[in-house]
Design an enzyme around this catalytic site. Sequence first.
Site, PDB file in Angstrom:
ATOM      1  N   THR A 120      36.500  56.288  16.865  1.00  0.00           N
ATOM      2  CA  THR A 120      36.320  56.591  18.286  1.00  0.00           C
ATOM      3  C   THR A 120      37.632  56.532  19.056  1.00  0.00           C
ATOM      4  OG1 THR A 120      35.307  55.702  20.294  1.00  0.00           O
ATOM      5  CG2 THR A 120      35.734  54.127  18.556  1.00  0.00           C
ATOM      6  N   ASP A 121      37.667  57.256  20.177  1.00  0.00           N
ATOM      7  CA  ASP A 121      38.854  57.174  21.049  1.00  0.00           C
ATOM      8  C   ASP A 121      38.951  55.821  21.737  1.00  0.00           C
ATOM      9  OD1 ASP A 121      36.728  57.486  22.840  1.00  0.00           O
ATOM     10  OD2 ASP A 121      37.589  59.197  23.889  1.00  0.00           O
ATOM     11  N   GLU A 122      37.875  55.033  21.707  1.00  0.00           N
ATOM     12  CA  GLU A 122      37.890  53.747  22.410  1.00  0.00           C
ATOM     13  C   GLU A 122      38.873  52.754  21.803  1.00  0.00           C
ATOM     14  OE1 GLU A 122      34.126  52.073  23.438  1.00  0.00           O
ATOM     15  OE2 GLU A 122      33.218  54.032  23.720  1.00  0.00           O
ATOM     16  N   TYR A 147      32.644  46.152  20.629  1.00  0.00           N
ATOM     17  CA  TYR A 147      32.446  47.375  19.838  1.00  0.00           C
ATOM     18  C   TYR A 147      33.779  48.010  19.460  1.00  0.00           C
ATOM     19  CZ  TYR A 147      31.901  52.386  19.021  1.00  0.00           C
ATOM     20  OH  TYR A 147      32.024  53.658  18.505  1.00  0.00           O
ATOM     21  N   SER A 149      36.787  46.932  19.515  1.00  0.00           N
ATOM     22  CA  SER A 149      37.714  46.128  18.699  1.00  0.00           C
ATOM     23  C   SER A 149      37.284  46.107  17.231  1.00  0.00           C
ATOM     24  CB  SER A 149      37.850  44.710  19.256  1.00  0.00           C
ATOM     25  OG  SER A 149      36.621  44.040  19.192  1.00  0.00           O
ATOM     26  N   LYS A 151      35.738  48.675  15.793  1.00  0.00           N
ATOM     27  CA  LYS A 151      36.111  50.010  15.280  1.00  0.00           C
ATOM     28  C   LYS A 151      37.627  50.060  15.019  1.00  0.00           C
ATOM     29  CE  LYS A 151      33.928  53.181  14.678  1.00  0.00           C
ATOM     30  NZ  LYS A 151      33.114  53.643  13.520  1.00  0.00           N
ATOM     31  N   PRO A 189      21.210  60.775  27.196  1.00  0.00           N
ATOM     32  CA  PRO A 189      19.768  60.772  26.905  1.00  0.00           C
ATOM     33  C   PRO A 189      18.984  59.813  27.795  1.00  0.00           C
ATOM     34  CG  PRO A 189      21.035  60.561  24.887  1.00  0.00           C
ATOM     35  CD  PRO A 189      22.007  60.431  26.019  1.00  0.00           C
ATOM     36  N   TYR A 204      26.260  53.116  36.424  1.00  0.00           N
ATOM     37  CA  TYR A 204      26.972  51.835  36.485  1.00  0.00           C
ATOM     38  C   TYR A 204      28.068  51.950  37.536  1.00  0.00           C
ATOM     39  CZ  TYR A 204      25.087  50.770  31.781  1.00  0.00           C
ATOM     40  OH  TYR A 204      24.284  50.535  30.695  1.00  0.00           O
ATOM     41  N   HIS A 273      34.214  47.299  31.811  1.00  0.00           N
ATOM     42  CA  HIS A 273      33.958  48.750  31.705  1.00  0.00           C
ATOM     43  C   HIS A 273      35.254  49.565  31.630  1.00  0.00           C
ATOM     44  CE1 HIS A 273      31.131  52.093  33.457  1.00  0.00           C
ATOM     45  NE2 HIS A 273      31.711  52.457  32.333  1.00  0.00           N
TER      46      HIS A 273
HETATM   47  P1  NAD Z   1      24.200  55.668  15.966  1.00  0.00           P
HETATM   48  O1  NAD Z   1      24.092  54.283  16.480  1.00  0.00           O
HETATM   49  O2  NAD Z   1      23.350  56.731  16.548  1.00  0.00           O
HETATM   50  O3  NAD Z   1      23.947  55.684  14.387  1.00  0.00           O
HETATM   51  C1  NAD Z   1      24.440  54.698  13.536  1.00  0.00           C
HETATM   52  C2  NAD Z   1      23.687  54.779  12.221  1.00  0.00           C
HETATM   53  O4  NAD Z   1      24.231  53.783  11.336  1.00  0.00           O
HETATM   54  C3  NAD Z   1      22.182  54.483  12.346  1.00  0.00           C
HETATM   55  O5  NAD Z   1      21.434  55.421  11.610  1.00  0.00           O
HETATM   56  C4  NAD Z   1      22.041  53.084  11.769  1.00  0.00           C
HETATM   57  O6  NAD Z   1      20.770  52.852  11.171  1.00  0.00           O
HETATM   58  C5  NAD Z   1      23.155  53.078  10.730  1.00  0.00           C
HETATM   59  N1  NAD Z   1      23.601  51.707  10.418  1.00  0.00           N
HETATM   60  C6  NAD Z   1      23.858  50.699  11.290  1.00  0.00           C
HETATM   61  N2  NAD Z   1      24.207  49.581  10.616  1.00  0.00           N
HETATM   62  C7  NAD Z   1      24.190  49.905   9.294  1.00  0.00           C
HETATM   63  C8  NAD Z   1      24.463  49.181   8.103  1.00  0.00           C
HETATM   64  N3  NAD Z   1      24.828  47.887   8.134  1.00  0.00           N
HETATM   65  N4  NAD Z   1      24.352  49.826   6.927  1.00  0.00           N
HETATM   66  C9  NAD Z   1      23.965  51.136   6.879  1.00  0.00           C
HETATM   67  N5  NAD Z   1      23.678  51.857   7.968  1.00  0.00           N
HETATM   68  C10 NAD Z   1      23.794  51.260   9.162  1.00  0.00           C
HETATM   69  O7  NAD Z   1      25.760  56.033  16.110  1.00  0.00           O
HETATM   70  P2  NAD Z   1      26.446  57.444  16.372  1.00  0.00           P
HETATM   71  O8  NAD Z   1      26.581  57.645  17.834  1.00  0.00           O
HETATM   72  O9  NAD Z   1      25.813  58.475  15.524  1.00  0.00           O
HETATM   73  O10 NAD Z   1      27.915  57.135  15.812  1.00  0.00           O
HETATM   74  C11 NAD Z   1      28.244  57.394  14.444  1.00  0.00           C
HETATM   75  C12 NAD Z   1      29.696  57.039  14.217  1.00  0.00           C
HETATM   76  O11 NAD Z   1      30.519  57.811  15.073  1.00  0.00           O
HETATM   77  C13 NAD Z   1      30.035  55.575  14.507  1.00  0.00           C
HETATM   78  O12 NAD Z   1      30.953  55.135  13.550  1.00  0.00           O
HETATM   79  C14 NAD Z   1      30.673  55.624  15.893  1.00  0.00           C
HETATM   80  O13 NAD Z   1      31.592  54.572  16.049  1.00  0.00           O
HETATM   81  C15 NAD Z   1      31.375  56.958  15.832  1.00  0.00           C
HETATM   82  N6  NAD Z   1      31.601  57.635  17.122  1.00  0.00           N
HETATM   83  C16 NAD Z   1      30.562  57.836  17.985  1.00  0.00           C
HETATM   84  C17 NAD Z   1      30.781  58.534  19.175  1.00  0.00           C
HETATM   85  C18 NAD Z   1      29.648  58.808  20.145  1.00  0.00           C
HETATM   86  O14 NAD Z   1      29.905  59.345  21.227  1.00  0.00           O
HETATM   87  N7  NAD Z   1      28.400  58.510  19.829  1.00  0.00           N
HETATM   88  C19 NAD Z   1      32.062  59.003  19.484  1.00  0.00           C
HETATM   89  C20 NAD Z   1      33.109  58.769  18.568  1.00  0.00           C
HETATM   90  C21 NAD Z   1      32.852  58.100  17.385  1.00  0.00           C
HETATM   91  O1  TDX Z   2      22.702  53.935  32.036  1.00  0.00           O
HETATM   92  C1  TDX Z   2      23.925  54.090  31.935  1.00  0.00           C
HETATM   93  N1  TDX Z   2      24.651  54.347  33.070  1.00  0.00           N
HETATM   94  C2  TDX Z   2      25.991  54.540  33.051  1.00  0.00           C
HETATM   95  O2  TDX Z   2      26.599  54.778  34.105  1.00  0.00           O
HETATM   96  C3  TDX Z   2      24.615  54.034  30.668  1.00  0.00           C
HETATM   97  C4  TDX Z   2      23.858  53.755  29.405  1.00  0.00           C
HETATM   98  C5  TDX Z   2      25.975  54.251  30.666  1.00  0.00           C
HETATM   99  N2  TDX Z   2      26.656  54.482  31.808  1.00  0.00           N
HETATM  100  C6  TDX Z   2      28.100  54.771  31.761  1.00  0.00           C
HETATM  101  C7  TDX Z   2      28.940  53.852  30.907  1.00  0.00           C
HETATM  102  C8  TDX Z   2      30.034  54.774  30.412  1.00  0.00           C
HETATM  103  O3  TDX Z   2      31.065  54.875  31.401  1.00  0.00           O
HETATM  104  O4  TDX Z   2      28.216  56.055  31.142  1.00  0.00           O
HETATM  105  C9  TDX Z   2      29.366  56.128  30.281  1.00  0.00           C
HETATM  106  C10 TDX Z   2      28.925  56.466  28.867  1.00  0.00           C
HETATM  107  O5  TDX Z   2      28.211  55.346  28.373  1.00  0.00           O
HETATM  108  P1  TDX Z   2      27.696  55.253  26.846  1.00  0.00           P
HETATM  109  O6  TDX Z   2      26.794  56.391  26.562  1.00  0.00           O
HETATM  110  O7  TDX Z   2      27.198  53.867  26.621  1.00  0.00           O
HETATM  111  O8  TDX Z   2      29.037  55.566  26.036  1.00  0.00           O
HETATM  112  P2  TDX Z   2      30.469  54.807  25.903  1.00  0.00           P
HETATM  113  O9  TDX Z   2      30.375  53.378  26.222  1.00  0.00           O
HETATM  114  O10 TDX Z   2      31.470  55.666  26.634  1.00  0.00           O
HETATM  115  O11 TDX Z   2      30.691  54.948  24.307  1.00  0.00           O
HETATM  116  C11 TDX Z   2      30.316  56.157  23.614  1.00  0.00           C
HETATM  117  O12 TDX Z   2      31.435  56.950  23.320  1.00  0.00           O
HETATM  118  C12 TDX Z   2      32.348  56.454  22.381  1.00  0.00           C
HETATM  119  C13 TDX Z   2      29.568  55.835  22.324  1.00  0.00           C
HETATM  120  O13 TDX Z   2      28.443  55.037  22.614  1.00  0.00           O
HETATM  121  C14 TDX Z   2      30.480  55.159  21.335  1.00  0.00           C
HETATM  122  O14 TDX Z   2      29.799  54.954  20.113  1.00  0.00           O
HETATM  123  C15 TDX Z   2      31.669  56.042  21.094  1.00  0.00           C
HETATM  124  O15 TDX Z   2      32.584  55.380  20.277  1.00  0.00           O
END
Ligand code: NAD
Ligand code: TDX
Length: 331
Positions: A120-122, A147, A149, A151, A189, A204, A273
């Site tokens: 992640t970019d975080e 989270y 840290s 990653k 979502p 937030y 945040h």
């Molecule tokens: P998600 O939470 O939707 O999915 C995570 C999946 O991993 C789930 O299916 C969960 O059951 C599985 N999992 C959790 N713990 C496990 C374990 N101990 N063993 C096996 N499986 C396990 O997450 P996501 O949003 O699909 O993110 C996927 C990857 O992409 C992560 O590594 C996240 O850090 C990275 N990422 C996410 C975003 C984003 O915006 N969502 C952006 C950049 C990077």
């Molecule tokens: O109800 C909400 N209201 C709100 O204002 C929620 C759930 C979030 N927020 C804000 C917090 C963030 O600034 O919206 C922004 C996006 O929030 P999240 O969807 O929780 O994402 P973020 O914390 O940015 O992290 C996401 O992007 C990087 C993914 O969850 C991570 O897995 C990924 O690494």
Amino acid sequence: MRVLVTGGAGFIGANFVRRTVETRPDAHVVVLDALTYAGDARSLDPVRDRVRLEVGDVADPDVVDRLVAEADLVVHFAAESHNDNSLTDPSPFVRTNVVGTFTLLEAVRRHGVRLHHVSTDEVYGDLELDDPGRFTEATAYNPSSPYSSTKASSDLLVRAWVRSFGVRATISNCSNNYGPYQHVEKFIPRQITNLLDGGRPKLYGRGANVRDWIHVDDHNDAVWAIVERGTPGETYLVGADGERSNLEVVQDLLEIFGRDRDDYEVVADRAGHDLRYAIDATRLRTELGWAPRYTSFREGLARTVEWYREHEDWWRPAKARTEARYAASGQ
Ligand code: NAD
Ligand code: TDX
């Protein structure tokens, strides 16, 4: 090619698996997923006849060793992924994200298997709103949350295994994804399903925080570009120039639903945040020839709204318990 996808029942992983099966007839996909609250086997239903699902823990060395031994490529998505949860209980984040990645690295080292690590970019921390700069592959790590840290820790383990043991691994650091099959705890979502239920979006703070949105299919195309054309040992940043404030996203959604642009609720802010994330994906675009296909965020968002409208059976079971968790922390 035999591909092991960890976390393949989660949001990005399941989209990756479906896309892989649909576009690559030669791929044999095995999914390793613990099916935590964030994993859902139903996300793989459209391709279930072409995918083997192994329910197991990425931090379990026995199951990981057995599955890695029979793979040509591992794409590692499995993680605890939600910042808010990491503030309530960081423990599974350390176990899955750090120990899980370590377990996988030891297995690919033993078996000489190519790894792509999804991050992640975080890991780079956050930027000021008016900073003209964006994150690049050269930006120093500076994560803020439990989270991010964990990653960052997993990325550093991958880099160390590349240098010390010659493991063939690449890393991608991507910005915020949106699209179908994303858990209702996440920002977009959560607001879409609140609106579908006739409620209000929950912002937030004042909604000034900026995220750099990319469609999940564009992220997954970038993962394949890196696997096929990237250089082992290297890191690639993935982003689609999609910076928007949270308030702008909420107002886009309110418009799509035909509601008043100010019909949202301000709730408690997230502790620590991060203010702004922004990706400079020049390297991915110029060296690997990747470009996003979703160039209009507004259009991608409208399609995502339609997906949630048509798949209430998929998201409904998690909605009430997710909102109960948020209510407990004033969010
Ligand atoms: P998600 O939470 O939707 O999915 C995570 C999946 O991993 C789930 O299916 C969960 O059951 C599985 N999992 C959790 N713990 C496990 C374990 N101990 N063993 C096996 N499986 C396990 O997450 P996501 O949003 O699909 O993110 C996927 C990857 O992409 C992560 O590594 C996240 O850090 C990275 N990422 C996410 C975003 C984003 O915006 N969502 C952006 C950049 C990077
Ligand atoms: O109800 C909400 N209201 C709100 O204002 C929620 C759930 C979030 N927020 C804000 C917090 C963030 O600034 O919206 C922004 C996006 O929030 P999240 O969807 O929780 O994402 P973020 O914390 O940015 O992290 C996401 O992007 C990087 C993914 O969850 C991570 O897995 C990924 O690494």
